[in-house]
Write a protein that holds these residues in place. Structure first.
Motif, PDB file in Angstrom:
ATOM      1  N   ALA A 113       0.836  -1.197   0.000  1.00 10.99           N
ATOM      2  CA  ALA A 113       0.000   0.000   0.000  1.00 10.99           C
ATOM      3  C   ALA A 113       0.868   1.243   0.000  1.00 10.99           C
ATOM      4  N   LYS A 114       0.424   2.232  -0.770  1.00 15.38           N
ATOM      5  CA  LYS A 114       1.133   3.510  -0.798  1.00 15.38           C
ATOM      6  C   LYS A 114       0.713   4.271   0.453  1.00 15.38           C
ATOM      7  N   ARG A 115       1.661   4.821   1.152  1.00 15.43           N
ATOM      8  CA  ARG A 115       1.299   5.559   2.372  1.00 15.43           C
ATOM      9  C   ARG A 115       0.802   6.946   2.014  1.00 15.43           C
ATOM     10  N   ALA A 116      -0.210   7.384   2.730  1.00 14.63           N
ATOM     11  CA  ALA A 116      -0.737   8.730   2.473  1.00 14.63           C
ATOM     12  C   ALA A 116       0.394   9.729   2.698  1.00 14.63           C
ATOM     13  N   PRO A 117       0.551  10.727   1.824  1.00 15.74           N
ATOM     14  CA  PRO A 117       1.644  11.679   2.005  1.00 15.74           C
ATOM     15  C   PRO A 117       1.501  12.440   3.329  1.00 15.74           C
ATOM     16  N   ALA A 118       2.643  12.680   3.966  1.00 12.72           N
ATOM     17  CA  ALA A 118       2.615  13.348   5.273  1.00 12.72           C
ATOM     18  C   ALA A 118       2.452  14.852   5.076  1.00 12.72           C
ATOM     19  N   ILE A 119       1.263  15.234   4.698  1.00 12.59           N
ATOM     20  CA  ILE A 119       0.971  16.652   4.489  1.00 12.59           C
ATOM     21  C   ILE A 119      -0.157  16.995   5.454  1.00 12.59           C
ATOM     22  N   GLU A 120       0.077  18.023   6.252  1.00 10.26           N
ATOM     23  CA  GLU A 120      -0.906  18.357   7.285  1.00 10.26           C
ATOM     24  C   GLU A 120      -2.278  18.646   6.665  1.00 10.26           C
ATOM     25  N   GLY A 121      -3.277  17.971   7.132  1.00 11.42           N
ATOM     26  CA  GLY A 121      -4.658  18.252   6.694  1.00 11.42           C
ATOM     27  C   GLY A 121      -5.172  17.307   5.629  1.00 11.42           C
ATOM     28  N   ILE A 122      -4.282  16.493   5.025  1.00  9.84           N
ATOM     29  CA  ILE A 122      -4.743  15.691   3.884  1.00  9.84           C
ATOM     30  C   ILE A 122      -5.778  14.648   4.306  1.00  9.84           C
ATOM     31  N   LYS A 123      -5.546  14.022   5.437  1.00  7.05           N
ATOM     32  CA  LYS A 123      -6.506  13.020   5.929  1.00  7.05           C
ATOM     33  C   LYS A 123      -7.799  13.706   6.384  1.00  7.05           C
ATOM     34  N   GLU A 124      -7.665  14.826   7.123  1.00  2.00           N
ATOM     35  CA  GLU A 124      -8.833  15.516   7.686  1.00  2.00           C
ATOM     36  C   GLU A 124      -9.788  15.997   6.597  1.00  2.00           C
ATOM     37  N   PHE A 125      -9.222  16.378   5.441  1.00  2.00           N
ATOM     38  CA  PHE A 125     -10.098  16.934   4.398  1.00  2.00           C
ATOM     39  C   PHE A 125     -10.516  15.890   3.361  1.00  2.00           C
ATOM     40  N   GLU A 126     -10.239  14.605   3.624  1.00  2.00           N
ATOM     41  CA  GLU A 126     -10.723  13.576   2.700  1.00  2.00           C
ATOM     42  C   GLU A 126     -12.242  13.643   2.650  1.00  2.00           C
ATOM     43  N   GLY A 127     -12.793  13.697   1.466  1.00  2.00           N
ATOM     44  CA  GLY A 127     -14.253  13.824   1.324  1.00  2.00           C
ATOM     45  C   GLY A 127     -14.749  15.245   1.583  1.00  2.00           C
ATOM     46  N   LYS A 128     -13.849  16.144   1.939  1.00  2.00           N
ATOM     47  CA  LYS A 128     -14.223  17.556   2.167  1.00  2.00           C
ATOM     48  C   LYS A 128     -13.359  18.435   1.263  1.00  2.00           C
ATOM     49  N   GLY A 129     -13.100  17.918   0.084  1.00  2.00           N
ATOM     50  CA  GLY A 129     -12.270  18.666  -0.874  1.00  2.00           C
ATOM     51  C   GLY A 129     -11.079  17.848  -1.339  1.00  2.00           C
ATOM     52  N   VAL A 130     -10.627  16.890  -0.528  1.00  2.00           N
ATOM     53  CA  VAL A 130      -9.531  16.015  -0.975  1.00  2.00           C
ATOM     54  C   VAL A 130     -10.161  14.778  -1.614  1.00  2.00           C
ATOM     55  N   SER A 131      -9.776  14.519  -2.871  1.00  2.00           N
ATOM     56  CA  SER A 131     -10.364  13.404  -3.616  1.00  2.00           C
ATOM     57  C   SER A 131      -9.264  12.543  -4.220  1.00  2.00           C
ATOM     58  N   TYR A 132      -9.595  11.278  -4.472  1.00  2.00           N
ATOM     59  CA  TYR A 132      -8.647  10.358  -5.113  1.00  2.00           C
ATOM     60  C   TYR A 132      -9.177   9.919  -6.473  1.00  2.00           C
ATOM     61  N   CYS A 133     -10.201  10.583  -6.980  1.00  2.00           N
ATOM     62  CA  CYS A 133     -10.795  10.147  -8.249  1.00  2.00           C
ATOM     63  C   CYS A 133     -11.375  11.316  -9.019  1.00  2.00           C
ATOM     64  N   ALA A 134     -10.611  11.800 -10.016  1.00  2.00           N
ATOM     65  CA  ALA A 134     -11.095  12.925 -10.811  1.00  2.00           C
ATOM     66  C   ALA A 134     -12.304  12.530 -11.645  1.00  2.00           C
ATOM     67  N   VAL A 135     -12.284  11.316 -12.209  1.00  2.00           N
ATOM     68  CA  VAL A 135     -13.419  10.892 -13.038  1.00  2.00           C
ATOM     69  C   VAL A 135     -14.703  10.891 -12.203  1.00  2.00           C
ATOM     70  N   CYS A 136     -14.597  10.446 -10.932  1.00  2.00           N
ATOM     71  CA  CYS A 136     -15.805  10.374 -10.091  1.00  2.00           C
ATOM     72  C   CYS A 136     -16.254  11.766  -9.659  1.00  2.00           C
ATOM     73  N   ASP A 137     -15.313  12.634  -9.305  1.00  2.00           N
ATOM     74  CA  ASP A 137     -15.688  13.864  -8.589  1.00  2.00           C
ATOM     75  C   ASP A 137     -15.565  15.144  -9.398  1.00  2.00           C
ATOM     76  N   ALA A 138     -15.052  15.071 -10.640  1.00  2.00           N
ATOM     77  CA  ALA A 138     -14.800  16.308 -11.407  1.00  2.00           C
ATOM     78  C   ALA A 138     -16.051  17.180 -11.505  1.00  2.00           C
ATOM     79  N   PHE A 139     -17.215  16.563 -11.685  1.00  2.00           N
ATOM     80  CA  PHE A 139     -18.432  17.371 -11.880  1.00  2.00           C
ATOM     81  C   PHE A 139     -18.757  18.245 -10.669  1.00  2.00           C
ATOM     82  N   LEU A 140     -18.249  17.847  -9.486  1.00  2.00           N
ATOM     83  CA  LEU A 140     -18.493  18.647  -8.277  1.00  2.00           C
ATOM     84  C   LEU A 140     -17.711  19.960  -8.316  1.00  2.00           C
ATOM     85  N   TYR A 141     -16.724  20.020  -9.217  1.00  2.00           N
ATOM     86  CA  TYR A 141     -15.825  21.185  -9.246  1.00  2.00           C
ATOM     87  C   TYR A 141     -15.986  21.999 -10.533  1.00  2.00           C
ATOM     88  N   ARG A 142     -17.175  21.899 -11.135  1.00  2.00           N
ATOM     89  CA  ARG A 142     -17.478  22.688 -12.336  1.00  2.00           C
ATOM     90  C   ARG A 142     -17.299  24.177 -12.008  1.00  2.00           C
TER      91      ARG A 142
END
Ligand SMILES: Cc1cc2nc3c(=O)[nH]c(=O)nc-3n(C[C@H](O)[C@H](O)[C@H](O)COP(=O)(O)OP(=O)(O)OC[C@H]3O[C@@H](n4cnc5c(N)ncnc54)[C@H](O)[C@@H]3O)c2cc1C
Length: 289
Positions: A113-142
């Motif tokens: 497994a790839k470890r989540a990058p150690a960047i402050e806030g990345i885990k906290e904002f998952e689903g609140k602006g941090v996404s792992y799928c552009a195809v799934c979520d791009a329309f939310l950012y029109r």
């Protein structure tokens, strides 16, 4: 677009072991892999059954691939960038070389497994602006401002999904030069990303050089797509970055299986081979059902 019965992502010990069983059971199997995985760095393997003398890890991978090909599996030197579920065709994988494959059953076997990058806030904002799928979520950012974290072919794939919809796309290479020329509309920022800030949702990023930028979404696409990235695209939840599976190597999604280091099992060739074999037997039962 080629239709297979089974598709295996990863041609290491787990993936090739599964391919042996599926091919011998008469299924059309494709195995996609991009390098020798964990074994690339293993100088000498001497604790795996049947080796009269120690073998270089990369040689063991090549033997496994040759064996799978000899039994009829189609081996593709390529990189999986995306994975989707299509109601009428099953799973569809997008490949870096441009093609697509569909299959009723998929095995994720992309290694540790790839470890989540150690960047402050990345885990906290998952689903609140941090996404792992552009195809799934791009329309939310029109019409909104987004950034892609990465620098290779996977990051480019994510940018291409965002560009037709987003107002502005920035590529954050996190301290490295981009591996590829990004699309001309993309702004490149090479400084390291240090922190994500916001309230209910992500609002801005802070970079090592002191710069701050307002953003509405951050798409993580570092390195290649790992099993975890592909699973997240299908809505699966990870457990400590690994893919949760049951004793039959089934994930929570029908037709989707995982084996080897990506499941968080003991990182040894023997374990990966065993999980690959178990996954193949479950896939055979699934395909016949
Ligand atoms: C330095 C080192 C030494 C080791 N020594 C030993 C040892 O002596 N004995 C032992 O038993 N084990 C050893 N291991 C552990 C062993 O290598 C792993 O447990 C085993 O290789 C796991 O197999 P796997 O198939 O799950 O993953 P991997 O072998 O990592 O294979 C993953 C595959 O997925 C592919 N892949 C990844 N992402 C993508 C993508 N997006 N698209 C397409 N393909 C992708 C890669 O190309 C690779 O083919 C060692 C590991 C390391 C790092």
């Amino acid at each position: 677009m080629e239709q297979m019965d089974a598709l295996i992502i990863g041609h290491g010990p787990a993936g090739c072991s599964a391919a042996l069983y599926l091919s011998r059971a008469g299924f059309r199997v494709a195995v996609v892999g991009k390098d020798s995985g964990a074994l690339e760095r293993a100088e000498k393997i001497e604790n795996y059954y049947g080796l009269p003398q120690p073998l270089r890890g990369a040689d063991l991978v090549n033997i496994g691939r040759q064996q799978a090909a000899a039994l009829g599996a189609a081996l593709l030197e390529d990189e999986a960038l995306g994975l989707e579920w299509l109601e009428d065709a099953g799973y569809q994988v997008q490949l870096a070389a441009g093609g697509m494959l569909t299959a009723r059953a998929v095995l994720l076997a992309t290694g540790k497994a790839k470890r989540a990058p150690a960047i402050e806030g990345i885990k906290e904002f998952e689903g609140k602006g941090v996404s792992y799928c552009a195809v799934c979520d791009a329309f939310l950012y029109r019409g909104r401002t987004v950034a892609v974290l990465g620098g290779g072919v996977y990051a480019r794939h994510e940018m291409e999904a965002l560009l037709p919809l987003a107002k502005k796309v920035t590529l954050l290479t996190h301290g490295t030069e981009p591996e590829l020329d990004p699309p001309k509309e993309v702004v490149v920022q090479t400084a390291r990303l240090t922190r994500l800030r916001g309230g209910e949702k992500i609002e801005r990023i802070e970079l090592e050089n002191g710069q701050q930028e307002s953003i509405d979404g951050l798409f993580v696409a570092l390195g290649s797509a790992s099993a975890g990235d592909l699973a997240l695209k299908l809505g699966l939840r990870l457990k400590k970055d690994a893919i949760p599976v049951n004793a039959k190597q089934e994930t929570q999604l029908p037709g989707l299986f995982a084996a080897g280091d990506c499941t968080g099992s003991f990182a040894q060739v023997a374990f990966a081979v065993a999980e690959g074999a178990k996954a193949a037997l479950s896939m055979i039962a699934y395909l016949r059902s």
